[in-house]
Design an enzyme around this catalytic site. Structure first.
Site, PDB file in Angstrom:
ATOM      1  N   GLU A  89       3.169 -16.552  -0.018  1.00  0.00           N
ATOM      2  CA  GLU A  89       2.676 -17.641   0.820  1.00  0.00           C
ATOM      3  C   GLU A  89       2.065 -18.751  -0.020  1.00  0.00           C
ATOM      4  OE1 GLU A  89      -0.163 -15.916   3.440  1.00  0.00           O
ATOM      5  OE2 GLU A  89       1.293 -14.677   4.495  1.00  0.00           O
ATOM      6  N   CYS A 346      -5.076 -15.701   3.639  1.00  0.00           N
ATOM      7  CA  CYS A 346      -4.124 -15.074   2.732  1.00  0.00           C
ATOM      8  C   CYS A 346      -3.461 -13.843   3.349  1.00  0.00           C
ATOM      9  CB  CYS A 346      -4.848 -14.697   1.441  1.00  0.00           C
ATOM     10  SG  CYS A 346      -3.784 -13.986   0.195  1.00  0.00           S
TER      11      CYS A 346
END
Length: 356
Positions: A89, A346
């Site tokens: 990501e 996250c």
């Protein structure tokens, strides 16, 4: 897996040793990083036979964006798939909006921060972090790190010359992949690449004291951020098992010896978790820990995720915590939470995608 070499893995100096004459390396860098070229055959200033050679031996980036989500606050989270199918990501964070006058002329350009991953997964095992659930799969190469930034700048039409800040705060522990992270810093800082000064690049760590020392000895000029999150070893070891290897005292010693620009401060990230570490007594201990360190504390309100063990603290408690630190002379801010509506913390987008 492709046998082609990732062009983004190479520093300009390394590329100069691969191509002749050497000035071709500078030309390639300018095409890739300044003109956002994604096809070697587009590089019209290079001889045709050389372009064909590059096409047969190199590729630009192994990143494929498989999902993105845009928040109402302008933050955009990207889920990238790598050549081996692993997923990481990255997040684009708008920090300041573009300002225009009554005639539509731009007075101040928009400013951005790009948060990048350094590993596929993470082995640190922090109890509040979703990425930790899956453990560590592998390190990212320098090119896979650089590729996140290049892809985001290109696809958001952010001009080459527009300043951006880079934070190595995505998936993974950056100092657990120090070799490739430090190489990415150098590539990004090259004036013929994206020219992102090391002073605009912040490396965050959960507190690997040995690697903090190694990073300091490299003298890259980057900024350092410590994910502290607790003020005593008992609580920190509970939240962050890495503390059993590198306790708070060892981290503070490494920080005190870390070379940093006199105009800058070491950032201490402190995740406020309701009822766990958000009391004034914790703030008092934090002041003692930071005594003698040119520090800035960044308070972060915990961003809950599915299956989370913890809760988000009240804004009132966060402000009290901040006020206490400020009253004691500690520079302190409460980080504006971005992307709450898109699960921008996250590992959350990857987790959601895997369940679909």
């Amino acid at each position: 897996m492709s046998e082609l070499k990732n062009m983004l893995d190479f520093t300009k100096e390394e590329l100069e040793n691969l191509v002749q004459p050497k000035f071709r390396a500078k030309q390639i860098f300018e095409w890739v990083y300044k003109k956002y070229a994604d096809d070697f055959l587009q590089m019209s200033s290079l001889p045709k036979d050389f372009r064909v050679y590059l096409q047969k031996n190199f590729h630009f980036s192994p990143l494929k964006c498989v999902k993105d989500e845009k928040s109402k606050d302008g933050s955009i989270k990207y889920l990238f798939e790598l050549l081996d199918g692993k997923k990481i990501e990255a997040v684009l964070l708008p920090m300041k909006e573009e300002l225009v006058d009554e005639n539509g002329k731009i007075i101040k350009h928009a400013r951005y921060t790009i948060c990048v991953s350094s590993q596929v997964g993470c082995k640190s095992g922090c109890s509040f972090c979703l990425t930790a659930k899956g453990g560590l799969s592998r390190n990212l190469s320098a090119g896979e790190i650089v590729g996140q930034i290049l892809w985001i700048k290109k696809h958001n039409k952010i001009p080459y010359e527009r300043r951006v800040n880079i934070v190595y705060m995505g998936m993974g522990e950056p100092l657990d992949n120090l070799k490739n992270v430090s190489k990415a810093v150098k590539i990004l800082a090259d004036n013929d690449a994206l020219a992102i000064s090391p002073r605009r690049q912040t490396i965050s760590t959960s507190g690997l004291a040995k690697q903090i020392k190694e990073l300091g000895e490299m003298n890259l000029g980057v900024l350092l951020a410590i994910s502290l999150h607790a003020v005593n070893d008992e609580l920190r070891s509970e939240l962050m098992p890495i503390n059993k290897a590198y306790n708070i005292a060892s981290i503070m010693e490494a920080v005190r010896n870390f070379p940093i620009d006199q105009r800058k401060r070491v950032m201490f990230e402190y995740l406020l978790i309701d009822g766990i570490n958000d009391k004034i007594e914790h703030a008092k201990e934090l002041v003692k820990l930071l005594n003698g360190i040119k520090a800035k504390v960044n308070l972060i309100l915990f961003n809950p995720h599915e299956g989370s063990l913890y809760n988000r603290p009240s804004v009132e408690n966060a402000i009290k915590f901040q006020d206490y630190l400020s009253a004691k002379g500690v520079t302190c801010t409460i980080r504006e939470s971005k992307g709450l509506d898109i699960s921008a913390a996250c590992g959350q987008l990857k987790e959601r995608q895997s369940k679909q």
